[in-house]
Design an enzyme around this catalytic site. Structure first.
Site, mmCIF file in Angstrom:
data_model
loop_
_atom_site.group_PDB
_atom_site.id
_atom_site.type_symbol
_atom_site.label_atom_id
_atom_site.label_comp_id
_atom_site.label_asym_id
_atom_site.label_seq_id
_atom_site.Cartn_x
_atom_site.Cartn_y
_atom_site.Cartn_z
ATOM 1 N N CYS A 94 27.486 8.097 84.013
ATOM 2 C CA CYS A 94 27.460 8.771 82.458
ATOM 3 C C CYS A 94 28.750 9.089 81.956
ATOM 4 O O CYS A 94 29.189 9.438 80.953
ATOM 5 C CB CYS A 94 26.454 9.858 82.456
ATOM 6 S SG CYS A 94 26.904 11.274 83.034
ATOM 7 N N CYS B 172 27.551 15.881 90.558
ATOM 8 C CA CYS B 172 27.168 14.558 89.588
ATOM 9 C C CYS B 172 25.810 14.363 89.759
ATOM 10 O O CYS B 172 25.274 14.389 90.974
ATOM 11 C CB CYS B 172 28.003 13.463 90.315
ATOM 12 S SG CYS B 172 27.771 11.974 89.637
ATOM 13 N N CYS C 86 24.448 11.392 88.501
ATOM 14 C CA CYS C 86 24.054 9.895 88.283
ATOM 15 C C CYS C 86 24.335 9.227 89.682
ATOM 16 O O CYS C 86 23.531 8.305 90.334
ATOM 17 C CB CYS C 86 24.880 9.674 87.112
ATOM 18 S SG CYS C 86 24.853 10.204 85.515
ATOM 19 N N SER D 90 38.856 36.378 94.198
ATOM 20 C CA SER D 90 39.969 37.241 95.092
ATOM 21 C C SER D 90 39.272 37.950 96.073
ATOM 22 O O SER D 90 38.201 38.300 96.065
ATOM 23 C CB SER D 90 40.675 38.256 94.198
ATOM 24 O OG SER D 90 39.878 39.032 93.598
ATOM 25 N N GLY E 281 20.332 11.201 80.956
ATOM 26 C CA GLY E 281 18.901 11.510 80.353
ATOM 27 C C GLY E 281 17.929 11.357 81.288
ATOM 28 O O GLY E 281 17.302 12.579 81.376
ATOM 29 N N ALA F 56 11.888 3.307 81.331
ATOM 30 C CA ALA F 56 10.810 2.395 82.103
ATOM 31 C C ALA F 56 11.744 1.492 82.822
ATOM 32 O O ALA F 56 10.988 0.378 83.294
ATOM 33 C CB ALA F 56 9.872 1.881 81.317
ATOM 34 N N SER F 57 12.927 1.606 83.061
ATOM 35 C CA SER F 57 13.666 0.638 83.862
ATOM 36 C C SER F 57 14.029 -0.658 83.044
ATOM 37 O O SER F 57 14.404 -1.820 83.809
ATOM 38 C CB SER F 57 13.199 0.273 85.327
ATOM 39 O OG SER F 57 13.088 1.522 85.927
ATOM 40 N N GLU G 46 14.563 3.084 88.183
ATOM 41 C CA GLU G 46 14.221 4.566 88.625
ATOM 42 C C GLU G 46 13.604 4.216 90.081
ATOM 43 O O GLU G 46 13.381 5.333 90.718
ATOM 44 C CB GLU G 46 12.673 4.378 87.656
ATOM 45 C CG GLU G 46 13.057 4.624 86.179
ATOM 46 C CD GLU G 46 11.598 4.621 85.440
ATOM 47 O OE1 GLU G 46 11.143 5.402 84.996
ATOM 48 O OE2 GLU G 46 11.182 3.472 85.532
HETATM 49 C C1 LIG Z 1 29.732 29.531 91.205
HETATM 50 C C2 LIG Z 1 29.907 30.669 92.070
HETATM 51 C C3 LIG Z 1 29.412 30.555 93.636
HETATM 52 C C4 LIG Z 1 29.520 31.585 94.496
HETATM 53 N N1 LIG Z 1 29.247 31.673 95.673
HETATM 54 C C5 LIG Z 1 29.282 32.402 96.476
HETATM 55 C C6 LIG Z 1 28.843 32.137 97.798
HETATM 56 O O1 LIG Z 1 28.244 31.143 98.340
HETATM 57 N N2 LIG Z 1 29.056 33.299 98.798
HETATM 58 C C7 LIG Z 1 29.507 34.601 98.256
HETATM 59 O O2 LIG Z 1 29.518 35.393 98.862
HETATM 60 N N3 LIG Z 1 30.004 34.921 96.849
HETATM 61 C C8 LIG Z 1 29.638 33.603 96.116
HETATM 62 N N4 LIG Z 1 30.206 33.767 94.936
HETATM 63 C C9 LIG Z 1 30.804 35.179 94.383
HETATM 64 C C10 LIG Z 1 32.230 35.375 94.735
HETATM 65 O O3 LIG Z 1 32.544 35.344 95.753
HETATM 66 C C11 LIG Z 1 32.490 36.554 93.861
HETATM 67 O O4 LIG Z 1 32.370 36.340 92.614
HETATM 68 C C12 LIG Z 1 34.229 36.663 93.993
HETATM 69 O O5 LIG Z 1 34.494 36.933 95.137
HETATM 70 C C13 LIG Z 1 34.442 37.820 93.216
HETATM 71 O O6 LIG Z 1 36.092 37.988 93.043
HETATM 72 P P1 LIG Z 1 36.781 37.972 91.682
HETATM 73 O O7 LIG Z 1 38.170 37.922 91.854
HETATM 74 O O8 LIG Z 1 36.443 36.653 90.851
HETATM 75 O O9 LIG Z 1 36.218 39.297 90.926
HETATM 76 P P2 LIG Z 1 36.307 39.581 89.369
HETATM 77 O O10 LIG Z 1 35.023 38.939 88.682
HETATM 78 O O11 LIG Z 1 37.473 39.369 88.716
HETATM 79 O O12 LIG Z 1 36.206 41.180 89.735
HETATM 80 C C14 LIG Z 1 34.908 41.608 89.985
HETATM 81 C C15 LIG Z 1 34.880 43.004 90.131
HETATM 82 O O13 LIG Z 1 35.794 43.562 91.589
HETATM 83 C C16 LIG Z 1 36.512 44.775 90.685
HETATM 84 N N5 LIG Z 1 37.811 44.454 91.433
HETATM 85 C C17 LIG Z 1 38.370 43.302 91.517
HETATM 86 N N6 LIG Z 1 39.544 43.850 92.341
HETATM 87 C C18 LIG Z 1 39.501 45.058 92.260
HETATM 88 C C19 LIG Z 1 40.534 45.904 92.850
HETATM 89 N N7 LIG Z 1 41.682 45.379 93.470
HETATM 90 N N8 LIG Z 1 40.307 47.140 92.996
HETATM 91 C C20 LIG Z 1 39.166 47.631 92.466
HETATM 92 N N9 LIG Z 1 38.296 47.038 92.060
HETATM 93 C C21 LIG Z 1 38.492 45.579 92.034
HETATM 94 C C22 LIG Z 1 36.600 44.375 89.398
HETATM 95 O O14 LIG Z 1 36.808 45.503 88.610
HETATM 96 C C23 LIG Z 1 34.988 43.814 89.115
HETATM 97 O O15 LIG Z 1 34.068 44.966 88.844
HETATM 98 C C24 LIG Z 1 30.092 32.780 93.854
HETATM 99 C C25 LIG Z 1 30.539 32.839 92.724
HETATM 100 C C26 LIG Z 1 30.401 31.946 91.814
HETATM 101 C C27 LIG Z 1 30.867 32.086 90.313
HETATM 102 S S1 FES Z 2 28.299 10.323 86.406
HETATM 103 FE FE1 FES Z 2 26.997 11.186 85.164
HETATM 104 S S2 FES Z 2 27.062 13.139 86.050
HETATM 105 FE FE2 FES Z 2 28.389 11.964 87.363
#
Ligand SMILES: Cc1cc2nc3c(=O)[nH]c(=O)nc-3n(C[C@H](O)[C@H](O)[C@H](O)COP(=O)(O)OP(=O)(O)OC[C@H]3O[C@@H](n4cnc5c(N)ncnc54)[C@H](O)[C@@H]3O)c2cc1C
Ligand code: FES
Ligand code: FES
Length: 1343
Positions: free
Chosen positions: A117, A152, A154, A357, A810, A1092-1093, A1274
């Site tokens: 897709c 993905c 598909c 971070s 779809g 339906a393929s 399918e």
């Molecule tokens: C799709 C997805 C998958 C994920 N999978 C996992 C996973 O498998 N395992 C897992 O453990 N985590 C997972 N996470 C979570 C991810 O690890 C945390 O969201 C991430 O580490 C937060 O870091 P950030 O820099 O984005 O924080 P931000 O969103 O920028 O900040 C988060 C909070 O921390 C505070 N903060 C940040 N830095 C400081 C600082 N220096 N001093 C004081 N406060 C501070 C901020 O004020 C805020 O409240 C996932 C997140 C997503 C979106």
């Molecule tokens: S080609 Fe359709 S989601 Fe990857």
């Protein structure tokens, strides 16, 4: 303007162009900015929360200290636009284009057939491109890592990887390569046999003609940004939006001042925690502080005691830093670092690790945090800083629980994290188990550390911390204290488990559910730790003479220690070449690239949501029910109407025509039937305004009885959507009287979300004057949208034109629902006189639209001792949800297909669709068969177990073998079925592998392998002739170019490509002369849903008809000027006033079904196939690894083997998801919890079997269909059940080993929870069990 209101200029680059934004809104994400402000729609929006990778772009920054330029992939949907100050962004459009020059990544992914897709494709391209910018010759493992965060739906990933692999250095690949056992060797064998037979190919594309990758040709980092990096701006930058102010200080001092001034303002780093919370949980922060420019937060320093990492370092950087330390330091000092590295490997995808971070991760204190438990047990310290100075606090359970005595002061920030080295006699381990091994939040994770008294096995210090079992990471402090001084032996283990279960207690109703599983993991992880430490002690003893000794780990138990590695999938795809005599120009049967392949990889393919904003266009958002079954007492939208930008609210009263059917209204009138039932819609100037306004619409409800969610309750309340359907043959009662044995069993299969990458969307454009409407819609059935809009608006069908260019997937989910959404948007367009765009976000899409029907099946089977089944009685109930939609048809198809490949003399199949208060379930690839096949195959497995036979023997014994009649009396010849079965056994070396599996299982107690092979008979098409009709319109223009229009929609399945292949063969002109623009109800009316393929087949016939008509008209001219060119003939035809336009029509295949008699010929033809899958399970965690799958599918003469292999593989992987990881979870109030990729896990690239071979088996011609081809869209889904059966095989072996009953409930999907709990052992026995009557569970099963 007063200074405090002034906003700074935001400066960054996109694709080499400088962007200066003067009035930037901090709430806008990079994704929105690219798509709306810059019109760069190549970057797609598919989830909005970082979970799918469709929005991946590359960000490049110059490090102000090292002056190095870093390139990293990120998910644009999570990146606040203001965070990009001084950065260079590269989108898919900046990489290459069809107009200028393709980039090798774009070329190779397209030509290796890596797009269907195409909605995920720009993201795939950008992840690969970024990898190549950093590593021009990456390893295959690096490629896997780069693509781990891209979903993905598909392709099944194999062809995308194939494209990427062309850049890789020779990988280690399969360990067995060269031994004759590896698939690659088989491929080589095949090539040699190709030499002999010349008709079998294993090459779907050729690498020779790929343009080379030339890193010197890439976009340079903008010199202006280099200059900015050299003289960094120290001034605080402020960006003010309507509601939010973004402040980015240039110095640490200013940051600390600001934090004192705005103590409540969060620090935004990666925004991966804040962003999703603001989006889904309504968190709002008027001031955001960005420390991105503060270099002090990125400092890394080392001492002889440990490592300090700046809080601003990304998790990807942390991974690199730790890896470096591990390579430099003696092993004993790196225990904590290695444990962290282990989790950093599987934590989210690459894009999130690049964004997130360390500081954000630690400070978010998520209960699921993978790193905090390890940091806590590893005695990490937080270095905090504020205006008042610095202080250290331990990263311990008090901090993680957010307790006041350990917590931060509001004005404090985290500067860095100190992680001490481990020491001799100290061991640290990390464990996690989620729905799948990679890129899934953990259900439970843990960090564990033990320090022994030197030279002994006496515990000096022990720390254990768990995530996922409470509202925060929790420490098993008491347990650890009590175990101090104990020897590391079985007695200590027993005691530890008892204490842990007591201390780490989880109530039955704990959020997140899976309570017994989690309890089991708590002790299972400790057991793993116990064994790991024993092993490490053993190793240490060799080095230390004063060690006192401790128990050895028996070889049988060693398997508990290893985690499943991520492997790079390998495999071979085999198909029949076209005959050597076929003209080169004739494309039929050749692996032609998807027509839109290059448009997909360059982001130039235009999807419905990519249509540029129209003049006066308005956005619509839907208000949906929060209750499952209730009377609507009132709807108050007065507050919504007062919000800025809001134009109108559309309710049922605004519908000029009919509001759907009585039992399925388009907009709810006085009653809602499920959570997510659409009540009304807000129209506003922008989508953001519309979304904000729906929050302000106040609905008051009065709950109604009964409220039904489960099949069980539906049966109790006699709540059904249709009468019972029944098929019967022989005399079942009499047969049960004569058999050796009878067993009865149950099968429960959960539903499945379509998870098409492009959510539902529609754009309705009213034309002034004539009450005409143009509708651009993502649908499989534009005629249905047209009809529904017509009846809703009460205007004739001829005033409405629906256009479908391409659909981003779809799978059956875009047949019924787009018509409802189109109708609501059309009411809005007519009422306001404006174009209306309605785009569902992922959460809404999953909530509002139903999916595959959950099924509850009961069987009673009578059989002889040799496994011959004489009588089978199956009763199935599917959960249809709240409206009839396609449920009756699904119930019918389920019964028609239920016998699969088996001839059973005495049969009775009964089926009913239950009416419940869930979103209406609907068509889904396979239409009932994927559920049905698991019922019958589980029944066969149960028979085999009872007879003490291998399941494959019982399958073989009961399979159709000669020309016969199906249960509904349609005759068929199963010869291809037998061939597929035998080829599959042969190609997979099934029998020898069965022996190897048994050998493995004898030697391993905690890991078990399972293997299963299944046959498949899949019926193609609809059960009525009229549903097979198709039409086409072919124009030849005076320059010789040809425009083809037909009734099939391009959903990714390659119908347009196949249609052009047909037209090319018929008109005998190259495909490049022919074009398909779109599917439109104005050019081909009264079309049937593409489903339906059978879409390519019947529409191909219509196009063939039209082309033949045209060619007939041209024949006299061609005869007269045989030496002429196509262009000459067309010119002459025009001069002779010969019509160069023709419609083609195909009346349809004969098909009918008489349900009264239970007889008919419901299907035009069958597809046969077989699949063999092998897996390995971890009995302690429930995880599984797919080792190998071999599929043999009968394809007759494939129109396009690349597309057909792609369909088989994609469908198989989708089926594998259905049966293993995709779990829809509902609250006891009927609210769907799984509303996005975080909670609902479709397979990722790491889920593809380690070895994945697909063969398209040529077979006797199928004179019925176009060029003897077959529709393979399918059928592959059902073959995914071979993975479930292999897992069940492994579980059965584990149960035999542990002397527990071999039969266990069949519940799909085979999640880690199901596998772990089915592998009953001393740990599952020791956990506390709650009386179900004493608590309200967090979620309920609905099948
Ligand atoms: C799709 C997805 C998958 C994920 N999978 C996992 C996973 O498998 N395992 C897992 O453990 N985590 C997972 N996470 C979570 C991810 O690890 C945390 O969201 C991430 O580490 C937060 O870091 P950030 O820099 O984005 O924080 P931000 O969103 O920028 O900040 C988060 C909070 O921390 C505070 N903060 C940040 N830095 C400081 C600082 N220096 N001093 C004081 N406060 C501070 C901020 O004020 C805020 O409240 C996932 C997140 C997503 C979106
Ligand atoms: S080609 Fe359709 S989601 Fe990857
Ligand atoms: S749309 Fe950004 S990750 Fe899914």
């Amino acid at each position: 303007m007063p200074d405090q209101w002034r906003s700074d200029e935001l400066v960054f680059f996109v694709n080499g162009r400088k962007v200066i934004e003067r009035d930037v809104d901090p709430e806008v994400t990079l994704l929105t900015f690219l798509r709306k402000n810059l019109g760069l729609t190549g970057t797609k929006d598919a989830c909005g929360r970082g979970g799918c990778g469709a929005c991946t772009v590359m960000v490049s920054r110059c490090d102000p200290v090292s002056k190095e330029i870093r390139h990293f992939s990120i998910t644009a949907c999570l990146v606040p636009i203001c965070s990009l100050y001084g950065a260079a962004v590269t989108t898919v459009e900046g990489v290459g284009s069809m107009k200028t020059k393709l980039h090798p990544v774009q070329e190779r992914i397209a030509k290796s057939h890596g797009t269907q897709c195409g909605f995920c494709t720009p993201g795939m391209v950008m992840s690969t491109y970024t990898l190549l910018r950093n590593h021009p010759q990456p390893s295959e493992e690096q490629l896997m890592e780069a693509l781990g965060g891209n979903l993905c739906r598909c392709t099944g990933y194999r062809p995308i990887l194939d494209g990427g692999k062309t850049f890789c250095t020779e990988s280690n690949g399969c360990q067995q390569k060269g031994t004759g056992k590896c698939c690659l060797d088989q491929g080589e064998e095949d090539s040699s046999s190709r030499g002999r037979n010349g008709d079998i190919s294993t090459e779907l594309f050729t690498k020779d003609r790929f343009q080379p990758l030339d890193p010197t040709q890439e976009l340079i980092f903008p010199p202006a940004l280099l200059r900015m990096a050299e003289n960094p701006e120290k001034r605080t930058l402020t960006f003010r939006g309507e509601r939010v102010t973004w402040i980015s200080p240039g110095t640490l001092k200013d940051l600390l001042e600001l934090k004192t001034k705005y103590p409540e303002a969060p620090l935004v780093l990666g925004n991966t925690s804040l962003g999703p919370a603001m989006r889904s949980q309504g968190h709002f922060h008027p001031v955001l502080l960005s420390p991105a420019r503060i270099s002090e937060l990125s400092i890394v320093s080392t001492t002889s005691e440990g490592l300090t990492i700046g809080a601003g370092c990304s998790l990807a950087q942390v991974k690199d830093i730790l890896a470096e330390r591990v390579s430099e330091l003696p092993e004993e000092k790196t225990e904590t670092y290695q444990a962290l590295l282990k989790h950093l490997q599987s934590l989210a995808g690459q894009q999130i690790r690049n964004l997130a971070s360390l500081g954000g991760h630690v400070m978010s204190r998520h209960c699921y945090s993978d790193l905090n438990p390890i940091l806590a047990v590893g005695n990490a310290t937080l270095n905090l800083i504020s205006k008042e100075g610095m202080r250290q606090i331990p990263l311990n359970e008090h901090f993680l629980a957010g307790l006041p005595r350990a917590d931060l002061k509001p004005e404090e920030i985290l500067q860095s994290v100190y992680i001490p080295h481990s020491q001799k006699w100290e061991f640290v381990s990390a464990f996690r188990q989620g729905q799948c091994q990679q890129n899934a939040l953990a259900d439970v994770n843990a960090g564990m550390r033990v320090l022994f008294k030197e030279g002994t096995d006496t515990v000096h210090d022990l720390s254990v911390a768990y995530g996922g079992v409470g509202v925060a990471t929790i420490s098993a402090h008491r347990t650890c204290q009590q175990l101090q001084g104990r020897c590391w032996n079985e007695l200590m283990l027993e005691e530890a488990c008892r204490l842990l279960l007591d201390e780490v207690s989880l109530p039955g109703s704990a959020p997140g559910g899976r309570v017994e599983f989690k309890r089991t993991l708590v002790v299972s992880f400790f057991f793993k730790f116990y064994l790991e430490v024993l092993q490490k002690l053993k190793k240490l003893v060799r080095l230390s003479s004063d060690y006192l000794g401790s128990p050895e780990v028996s070889d049988l138990f060693l398997s508990a220690l290893e985690d499943f590695p991520v492997t790079v999938p390998q495999g071979v795809q085999t198909y029949q070449r076209v005959a050597p005599c076929q003209p080169l120009q004739d494309p039929v049967g050749r692996p032609i690239m998807h027509l839109s392949g290059l448009k997909h990889t360059t982001g130039e393919a235009m999807f419905c949501g990519d249509i540029p904003r129209l003049d006066r266009e308005l956005a619509m958002a839907l208000v949906t029910s929060a209750r499952a079954h209730a009377k609507i007492i009132s709807i108050d939208f007065s507050k919504a109407l007062k919000l800025p930008g809001v134009v109108d609210v559309i309710t049922a009263k605004d519908i000029p025509g009919t509001n759907g059917a009585e039992d399925s209204k388009i907009l709810a009138v006085d009653e809602v039937l499920c959570v997510g039932h659409i009540i009304c819609a807000v129209v506003a100037e922008t989508d953001v305004q519309a979304k904000r306004a729906i929050e302000k619409v106040k609905i008051t409800y009065e709950d109604l009885e009964p409220i039904i969610f489960t099949v069980e309750d539906a049966i109790k309340h006699n709540s059904f959507l249709c009468p019972e359907k029944k098929l019967e043959q022989g005399n079942i009662e009499e047969a049960f009287g004569k058999v050796d044995q009878i067993i009865e069993g149950e099968v429960h299969i959960g539903g499945q979300e379509h998870f098409y990458m492009e959510t539902q969307r529609v754009l309705v454009i009213p034309k002034r004057g004539d009450q005409e409407l143009d509708i651009h819609v993502s649908t499989q059935d534009p005629a249905h949208v047209q009809k529904t809009v017509s009846s809703t608006l009460n205007i004739p069908i001829n005033k409405i034109t629906c256009h479908v260019k391409q659909v981003g997937g779809g799978f059956g989910g875009k047949i019924g629902r787009p018509a409802i959404l189109g109708a609501i948007a059309a009411v809005g367009a007519i009422k306001t006189g404006h174009p209306i765009r309605l785009v569902l976000d992922r959460e809404e899409d999953m909530l509002i639209t139903g999916g595959r029907h959950p099924l509850f099946g009961k069987y009673k089977v009578g059989f002889m001792k040799d496994g011959r089944i004489e009588a089978l009685d199956i009763e199935c109930f599917i959960n249809g949800g709240c409206t009839p939609e396609d449920s009756e048809a699904v119930a019918e198809f389920l019964l028609l297909k239920l016998e699969n490949a088996y001839k059973i003399q005495n049969l009775r199949f009964r089926g009913r669709a239950c009416m419940t208060n869930l979103a209406s379930n609907t068509s889904f690839r396979g239409f009932g068969f994927p559920q049905g096949i698991l019922v019958i195959e589980s029944c066969i497995t149960a028979v085999a177990t009872k007879c003490g036979l291998l399941p494959e023997k019982v399958r073989e014994k009961n399979m159709y073998k000669t020309v016969d009649k199906a249960i509904y009396k349609q005759e068929f010849n199963p010869e291809p079925l037998i061939r597929c079965w035998n080829e599959c056994l042969d190609k997979s070396s099934f029998h020898s592998r069965r022996t190897q599996v048994e050998e493995f299982n004898k030697k391993n107690y905690w890991k078990k392998k399972g293997i299963a092979v299944i046959p498949m008979k899949f019926s193609v098409g609809f059960t009525a002739t009229s549903y097979h009709q198709a039409a086409a319109l072919v124009h030849i223009y005076t320059d010789g170019s040809v425009l083809v229009t037909q009734g099939g929609n391009e959903l990714g399945q390659g119908i347009h490509t196949k249609i052009l292949q047909v037209a090319s063969r018929e008109l005998k002109i190259p495909m490049s002369y022919i074009h398909i623009s779109e599917t439109s109800t104005a050019t081909v009316p009264n079309t049937i849903a593409t489903a339906a393929s059978i879409g390519s087949d019947v529409n191909g016939r219509a196009v063939q008809d039209a082309c033949q008509i045209l060619l007939k008209r041209l024949e006299p001219i061609i005869k007269e000027h045989p030496e002429g060119t196509w262009e000459d003939w067309i010119k002459t035809a025009f001069e002779q006033s010969i019509s160069l336009s023709a419609t083609g029509f195909f009346r349809g295949y004969k098909a009918f079904m008489d349900w009264e008699k239970g007889e008919g010929e419901p299907f035009p033809y069958y597809i046969y196939g077989a699949a063999c899958s092998e897996v390995e399970i971890d009995c302690l965690t429930g995880a599984h690894k797919k080792i190998r799958t071999d599929i043999v599918m009968e394809a007759c003469s494939s129109l396009n083997p690349a597309i057909d292999v792609g369909q088989v593989e994609g469908a198989f992987i989708q089926g594998m998801g259905l049966y293993t990881t995709e779990e829809l979870r509902y609250s006891p109030e009927g609210v769907l919890y799984s509303q996005g990729p975080d909670e609902y896990k479709i397979p990722t690239v790491t889920d593809v079997p380690g070895e994945f071979n697909v063969s398209l088996l040529p077979s006797s011609p199928n004179p019925l269909t176009i060029y003897s081809s077959k529709g393979l869209g399918e059928s592959g889904v059902a073959l995914g059940s071979s993975v479930f059966l292999a897992i069940a095989d492994a579980v059965a072996t584990a149960r035999r080993d542990r002397d527990v009953a071999e039969d266990f409930p069949v519940e799909s999907p085979a999640t880690p929870e199901w596998v772990r709990m089915a592998c009953a052992d001393r740990f599952t026995e020791m956990i506390p069990r709650d009386d179900p009557k004493t608590f309200k569970p967090w979620s309920i099963p609905v099948a």
